[in-house]
Structures are given as C-alpha cells and as structure tokens.
Write an enzyme that holds these catalytic residues in place. Structure first.
Site, PDB file in Angstrom:
ATOM      1  N   LEU A 189       0.841  -1.186   0.000  1.00 34.23           N
ATOM      2  CA  LEU A 189       0.000   0.000   0.000  1.00 34.23           C
ATOM      3  C   LEU A 189       0.881   1.243   0.000  1.00 34.23           C
ATOM      4  CD1 LEU A 189      -1.414  -2.388   1.748  1.00 34.23           C
ATOM      5  CD2 LEU A 189      -2.987  -0.599   2.458  1.00 34.23           C
TER       6      LEU A 189
ATOM      7  N   ILE B 253       1.314  -5.242   8.207  1.00 31.34           N
ATOM      8  CA  ILE B 253       2.745  -4.994   8.396  1.00 31.34           C
ATOM      9  C   ILE B 253       3.030  -3.501   8.264  1.00 31.34           C
ATOM     10  CG2 ILE B 253       5.061  -5.510   7.543  1.00 31.34           C
ATOM     11  CD1 ILE B 253       3.897  -8.100   6.368  1.00 31.34           C
TER      12      ILE B 253
ATOM     13  N   GLY C  41       1.427   4.042   4.931  1.00 26.65           N
ATOM     14  CA  GLY C  41       2.261   3.287   4.002  1.00 26.65           C
ATOM     15  C   GLY C  41       2.598   1.948   4.617  1.00 26.65           C
ATOM     16  N   SER C  42       2.216   0.851   3.964  1.00 26.27           N
ATOM     17  CA  SER C  42       2.300  -0.425   4.652  1.00 26.27           C
ATOM     18  C   SER C  42       2.156  -1.594   3.686  1.00 26.27           C
ATOM     19  CB  SER C  42       1.195  -0.494   5.716  1.00 26.27           C
ATOM     20  OG  SER C  42      -0.050  -0.130   5.134  1.00 26.27           O
ATOM     21  N   ARG C  43       1.910  -2.775   4.262  1.00 25.57           N
ATOM     22  CA  ARG C  43       1.779  -3.989   3.476  1.00 25.57           C
ATOM     23  C   ARG C  43       0.856  -4.960   4.208  1.00 25.57           C
ATOM     24  NH1 ARG C  43       7.122  -7.464   1.918  1.00 25.57           N
ATOM     25  NH2 ARG C  43       6.260  -9.554   2.025  1.00 25.57           N
TER      26      ARG C  43
END
Length: 240
Positions: free
Chosen positions: A115, A173, A203-205
């Site tokens: 993301l 994450i 901002g991530s996953r």
C-alpha cells in the site's frame, strides 16, 4: 398528474448533499483526531498568513483522504479469499506464517499487497468466518515493499476460520513511515467478508496466507481492491 418525487429532487441543496454523500467516501474514525488537529492548525496559521492557511487546508484534505473508508461490495461467490487491502500485488510465494500464531511451521502460499500513501489504508476481512487468534509483534520499520519486511517489521497477525472450515491468515505490516497498526477485531468475533477490521498509518503492506491447494487468481504487479478483488479460490473440503 406526475408521480411523487423524492424530497431531495425538489431541493437543490439537499440533492447536492445527497450526491456528495454518495460520491465522497466516509472517513475511518481513526482519522478524526488528525483531521480535527489539521483544521485547528489551519485556522491558527491563517491568522498569520493566508498562504500558510492554504497549505494547512491542503494538508488537512490530504489527511482526510488518507483515512477514507469507501463502501465495498464483495462478489456473490463462495469458496474464495478476497483482497484485504487496496494496493499492488508485490509478492506471490510460499512462506511460513508468523510464528506467534502457533501454526505448524509449514510453508503456505502467501500473497503480499503493498500500500502506498495514496491507497485506501483500511484492511478488510477476506471471507465470512470466525476469528481464532490475534497476535501483535513489535519490530522494525523497513520499507514495506522489501521481502524481509514480512519477517522483520512490526506486524499484527490474524488467524480466522472461514464458514467452510478453511484457515486464512491476514497480517498487517508496518512500513517505512507507518508507526501505528490498529486492529479492531478480537478472538471469537464473527466477521463478514469485506468488512473493515483495521487500518495502518501511513504506508504499509498486508500479507494473506492461503490454505494448501488454493488457486491464486492474481498476478504480481496487479492492483487489488480491498473487499472486492478475488485473490484465490479455496480448495473444496471433503464432505462428511
């Protein structure tokens, strides 16, 4: 004589507000303190400089956009796992689920969605079912698009069992800028596909671990829509 028309049709202001509500996505509650702070800072800055006030207003609008929570409608399809996040499919590979969930250390197919700060950042439940375990683990804040982010970064892992009896693991994450993972579900909760269960700032996953025998239906580099894109078909379970 013409038929009865909706109240909003005869009132331009009410009609405009209705269109705005249908067009602009609502904001996740986690964003309200940030937007309220942005509004206050904008009003204060405007007292000293109109230019600073404009910058503050734009930053506040961008913050509200980050926390948007658009309505999503899951496809009328059984036996599938949906995307838990909007973003870019960055990895499709076999990997062992997070150890803190207490699952066997056996590789499962993992689909990772990255993301960016421009994507919708709420996470959604991939299927109808029940939450069996939720486990948080502190860690680093490496760039979320790196392979080792799944192992080294701060994360929150959820193990759920679908209505068909499949195990699905979803992992939030943290990324390079993210400093907070919010998870709003607990063990024992009954959940619906595409419903929002958490958010990551900024901002991530999100990793989705699939049961053996699943058929992945997305490709690396493909964009996903959380709660709507079908990530995989789940295997049929033996009857009886």
């Amino acid at each position: 004589m013409s038929g009865t028309r909706p109240d909003s049709a005869g009132n331009p202001v009410a009609h405009a507000l209705q269109l705005a509500r249908e067009t602009l996505p609502p904001m996740h509650p986690a964003g309200r303190p940030f937007v309220a702070g942005g509004v206050a800072a904008t009003l204060l800055a405007r007292r000293f400089s109109k230019r600073l006030g404009l910058v503050g207003a734009l930053a506040t609008v961008a913050t509200a956009a980050f926390f948007r929570e658009p309505k999503r409608v899951p496809p009328p399809r059984d036996g599938v796992a949906l995307a838990s996040a909007d973003g870019l499919v960055s990895l499709i590979e076999e990997a062992v689920p997070p150890a803190e969930l207490g699952l066997p250390a056996e590789p499962r197919m993992r689909v990772s969605v990255f993301l960016s700060v421009f994507d919708v950042h709420v996470q959604r439940v991939p299927a109808n079912g029940v939450i069996e375990r939720v486990a948080y683990r502190p860690g680093k804040f490496l760039s979320a698009d790196l392979d080792k982010a799944s192992d080294d970064n701060e994360r929150n892992s959820v193990l759920m069992r679908t209505e068909d009896g499949h195990e699905l693991v979803v992992v939030q994450i943290a990324g390079l800028v993210a400093r907070r993972i919010l998870c709003e579900i607990r063990e024992g909760d009954k959940v619906d596909a595409a419903s929002t269960y958490g958010i990551i700032r900024f901002g991530s996953r999100v990793d989705l671990y699939l049961p053996p025998g699943s058929t992945v239906l997305v490709s690396k580099g493909q964009r996903t829509v959380g709660g709507e894109t079908v990530i995989a078909e789940l295997p049929a379970l033996p009857k009886g």
